[in-house]
Motif scaffolding. Structure first.
Motif, PDB file in Angstrom:
ATOM      1  N   PHE A 153      13.411  -3.378   9.297  1.00 34.79           N
ATOM      2  CA  PHE A 153      12.523  -4.443   8.837  1.00 34.79           C
ATOM      3  C   PHE A 153      12.743  -5.695   9.689  1.00 34.79           C
ATOM      4  CE2 PHE A 153      12.054  -3.084   4.082  1.00 34.79           C
ATOM      5  CZ  PHE A 153      11.711  -1.809   4.495  1.00 34.79           C
ATOM      6  N   THR A 154      11.670  -6.443   9.910  1.00 36.98           N
ATOM      7  CA  THR A 154      11.753  -7.697  10.641  1.00 36.98           C
ATOM      8  C   THR A 154      10.984  -8.765   9.885  1.00 36.98           C
ATOM      9  OG1 THR A 154      11.878  -6.544  12.768  1.00 36.98           O
ATOM     10  CG2 THR A 154      11.316  -8.883  12.812  1.00 36.98           C
ATOM     11  N   ILE A 155      11.652  -9.878   9.624  1.00 39.97           N
ATOM     12  CA  ILE A 155      11.004 -11.004   8.966  1.00 39.97           C
ATOM     13  C   ILE A 155      10.666 -12.054  10.003  1.00 39.97           C
ATOM     14  CG2 ILE A 155      13.184 -12.187   8.405  1.00 39.97           C
ATOM     15  CD1 ILE A 155      11.857 -13.027   5.731  1.00 39.97           C
ATOM     16  N   SER A 156       9.508 -12.685   9.848  1.00 41.75           N
ATOM     17  CA  SER A 156       9.090 -13.749  10.763  1.00 41.75           C
ATOM     18  C   SER A 156       8.259 -14.754   9.979  1.00 41.75           C
ATOM     19  CB  SER A 156       8.296 -13.164  11.934  1.00 41.75           C
ATOM     20  OG  SER A 156       7.144 -12.481  11.474  1.00 41.75           O
ATOM     21  N   GLY A 189       0.820  -1.203   0.000  1.00 34.12           N
ATOM     22  CA  GLY A 189       0.000   0.000   0.000  1.00 34.12           C
ATOM     23  C   GLY A 189       0.851   1.249   0.000  1.00 34.12           C
ATOM     24  N   SER A 190       0.226   2.348   0.335  1.00 33.95           N
ATOM     25  CA  SER A 190       0.909   3.643   0.375  1.00 33.95           C
ATOM     26  C   SER A 190       0.989   4.137   1.800  1.00 33.95           C
ATOM     27  CB  SER A 190       0.164   4.653  -0.491  1.00 33.95           C
ATOM     28  OG  SER A 190       0.143   4.258  -1.840  1.00 33.95           O
ATOM     29  N   VAL A 191       2.124   4.720   2.132  1.00 33.86           N
ATOM     30  CA  VAL A 191       2.340   5.225   3.489  1.00 33.86           C
ATOM     31  C   VAL A 191       3.296   6.403   3.411  1.00 33.86           C
ATOM     32  CG1 VAL A 191       4.287   3.677   3.913  1.00 33.86           C
ATOM     33  CG2 VAL A 191       2.898   4.493   5.846  1.00 33.86           C
ATOM     34  N   GLN A 192       3.212   7.274   4.393  1.00 32.70           N
ATOM     35  CA  GLN A 192       4.145   8.393   4.453  1.00 32.70           C
ATOM     36  C   GLN A 192       5.463   7.947   5.061  1.00 32.70           C
ATOM     37  OE1 GLN A 192       2.123  11.615   6.502  1.00 32.70           O
ATOM     38  NE2 GLN A 192       1.479  12.485   4.528  1.00 32.70           N
ATOM     39  N   ALA A 193       6.496   8.672   4.741  1.00 30.63           N
ATOM     40  CA  ALA A 193       7.816   8.375   5.288  1.00 30.63           C
ATOM     41  C   ALA A 193       7.747   8.358   6.819  1.00 30.63           C
ATOM     42  CB  ALA A 193       8.824   9.406   4.815  1.00 30.63           C
ATOM     43  N   GLY A 194       8.420   7.372   7.383  1.00 29.90           N
ATOM     44  CA  GLY A 194       8.400   7.181   8.823  1.00 29.90           C
ATOM     45  C   GLY A 194       7.330   6.215   9.289  1.00 29.90           C
ATOM     46  N   GLY A 195       6.430   5.869   8.393  1.00 33.06           N
ATOM     47  CA  GLY A 195       5.348   4.967   8.739  1.00 33.06           C
ATOM     48  C   GLY A 195       5.745   3.509   8.655  1.00 33.06           C
ATOM     49  N   SER A 196       4.751   2.646   8.809  1.00 30.66           N
ATOM     50  CA  SER A 196       4.973   1.198   8.848  1.00 30.66           C
ATOM     51  C   SER A 196       3.978   0.476   7.954  1.00 30.66           C
ATOM     52  CB  SER A 196       4.833   0.668  10.274  1.00 30.66           C
ATOM     53  OG  SER A 196       5.763   1.268  11.149  1.00 30.66           O
ATOM     54  N   LEU A 197       4.417  -0.664   7.458  1.00 26.03           N
ATOM     55  CA  LEU A 197       3.561  -1.588   6.726  1.00 26.03           C
ATOM     56  C   LEU A 197       3.978  -3.002   7.077  1.00 26.03           C
ATOM     57  CD1 LEU A 197       3.322  -0.128   3.093  1.00 26.03           C
ATOM     58  CD2 LEU A 197       1.440  -0.360   4.722  1.00 26.03           C
ATOM     59  N   ASN A 220       2.464 -21.899   7.103  1.00 25.19           N
ATOM     60  CA  ASN A 220       3.202 -21.695   5.845  1.00 25.19           C
ATOM     61  C   ASN A 220       3.159 -20.236   5.412  1.00 25.19           C
ATOM     62  OD1 ASN A 220       3.765 -24.521   5.560  1.00 25.19           O
ATOM     63  ND2 ASN A 220       1.665 -24.790   4.825  1.00 25.19           N
ATOM     64  N   THR A 221       3.335 -19.365   6.365  1.00 25.02           N
ATOM     65  CA  THR A 221       3.229 -17.936   6.129  1.00 25.02           C
ATOM     66  C   THR A 221       4.461 -17.209   6.648  1.00 25.02           C
ATOM     67  OG1 THR A 221       0.818 -18.003   6.236  1.00 25.02           O
ATOM     68  CG2 THR A 221       1.851 -15.866   6.546  1.00 25.02           C
ATOM     69  N   VAL A 222       4.902 -16.235   5.897  1.00 27.12           N
ATOM     70  CA  VAL A 222       6.016 -15.383   6.311  1.00 27.12           C
ATOM     71  C   VAL A 222       5.535 -13.933   6.251  1.00 27.12           C
ATOM     72  CG1 VAL A 222       6.984 -15.233   3.981  1.00 27.12           C
ATOM     73  CG2 VAL A 222       8.454 -14.845   5.955  1.00 27.12           C
ATOM     74  N   TRP A 223       6.029 -13.129   7.196  1.00 27.87           N
ATOM     75  CA  TRP A 223       5.662 -11.721   7.255  1.00 27.87           C
ATOM     76  C   TRP A 223       6.914 -10.859   7.163  1.00 27.87           C
ATOM     77  CZ3 TRP A 223       3.646 -15.375  10.605  1.00 27.87           C
ATOM     78  CH2 TRP A 223       2.265 -15.590  10.529  1.00 27.87           C
ATOM     79  N   LEU A 224       6.721  -9.647   6.682  1.00 21.89           N
ATOM     80  CA  LEU A 224       7.781  -8.651   6.691  1.00 21.89           C
ATOM     81  C   LEU A 224       7.219  -7.385   7.329  1.00 21.89           C
ATOM     82  CD1 LEU A 224      10.739  -8.083   5.793  1.00 21.89           C
ATOM     83  CD2 LEU A 224       9.760  -6.967   3.777  1.00 21.89           C
ATOM     84  N   GLN A 225       7.655  -7.109   8.548  1.00 21.33           N
ATOM     85  CA  GLN A 225       7.261  -5.895   9.238  1.00 21.33           C
ATOM     86  C   GLN A 225       8.242  -4.798   8.855  1.00 21.33           C
ATOM     87  OE1 GLN A 225       4.564  -5.244  11.328  1.00 21.33           O
ATOM     88  NE2 GLN A 225       5.271  -3.118  11.199  1.00 21.33           N
ATOM     89  N   MET A 226       7.715  -3.739   8.271  1.00 16.86           N
ATOM     90  CA  MET A 226       8.569  -2.649   7.785  1.00 16.86           C
ATOM     91  C   MET A 226       8.266  -1.383   8.576  1.00 16.86           C
ATOM     92  SD  MET A 226       8.340  -3.372   3.686  1.00 16.86           S
ATOM     93  CE  MET A 226       6.604  -2.937   3.586  1.00 16.86           C
ATOM     94  N   ASN A 227       9.236  -0.918   9.314  1.00 14.75           N
ATOM     95  CA  ASN A 227       9.098   0.294  10.122  1.00 14.75           C
ATOM     96  C   ASN A 227      10.042   1.373   9.612  1.00 14.75           C
ATOM     97  OD1 ASN A 227       7.287  -1.091  11.824  1.00 14.75           O
ATOM     98  ND2 ASN A 227       8.962  -1.785  13.142  1.00 14.75           N
TER      99      ASN A 227
END
Length: 118
Positions: free
Chosen positions: A67-70, A10-18, A76-83
């Motif tokens: 970023f944090t991967i888990s 999606g779209s986010v402003q700088a400094g945000g998270s997805l 059978n799922t992987v996530w990427l937390q982007m801060n």
């Protein structure tokens, strides 16, 4: 064959998270590590992060500390937390899984767009 389906871009402003998700299905036994790559316009696809079924992680220097991967092996799922997202993180993000017995062959998702505005 393994199918990888991403979601969460999606779209986010700088400094945000997805948070991106990738669900694997099909011949799951044929993969071990899963990870993420990204490709910005006019640039080559680059490695971002990976995680083995045992939880060992690896990150590109450009995302370390942000970023944090888990993963959840049962799902059978992987996530990427982007801060602390930056405009230079804007790209199409692809889920990736190398073939267990042939690391030169990779399965890819369809990609999900991440846009960071400054």
């Amino acid at each position: 064959q393994v199918q990888l389906v991403e979601s969460g871009g999606g779209s986010v402003q700088a400094g945000g998270s997805l948070r991106l998700s990738c669900a694997a299905s099909g011949s799951i036994f044929s993969i071990n590590a899963m990870g993420w790559y990204r490709q910005a316009p006019g640039k080559q696809r680059e490695f971002i992060a990976s995680i083995t079924s045992g939880g060992r992680t690896n990150y590109a220097d450009s995302v370390k500390g942000r970023f944090t991967i888990s993963r959840d092996n049962a799902k059978n799922t992987v996530w990427l937390q982007m801060n602390s997202l930056k405009s230079e993180d804007t790209a199409v993000y692809y889920c990736n899984a190398p073939e267990r017995h042939n690391a030169e062959y990779h399965y890819w998702g369809q990609g999900t767009q991440v846009t960071v505005s400054s």
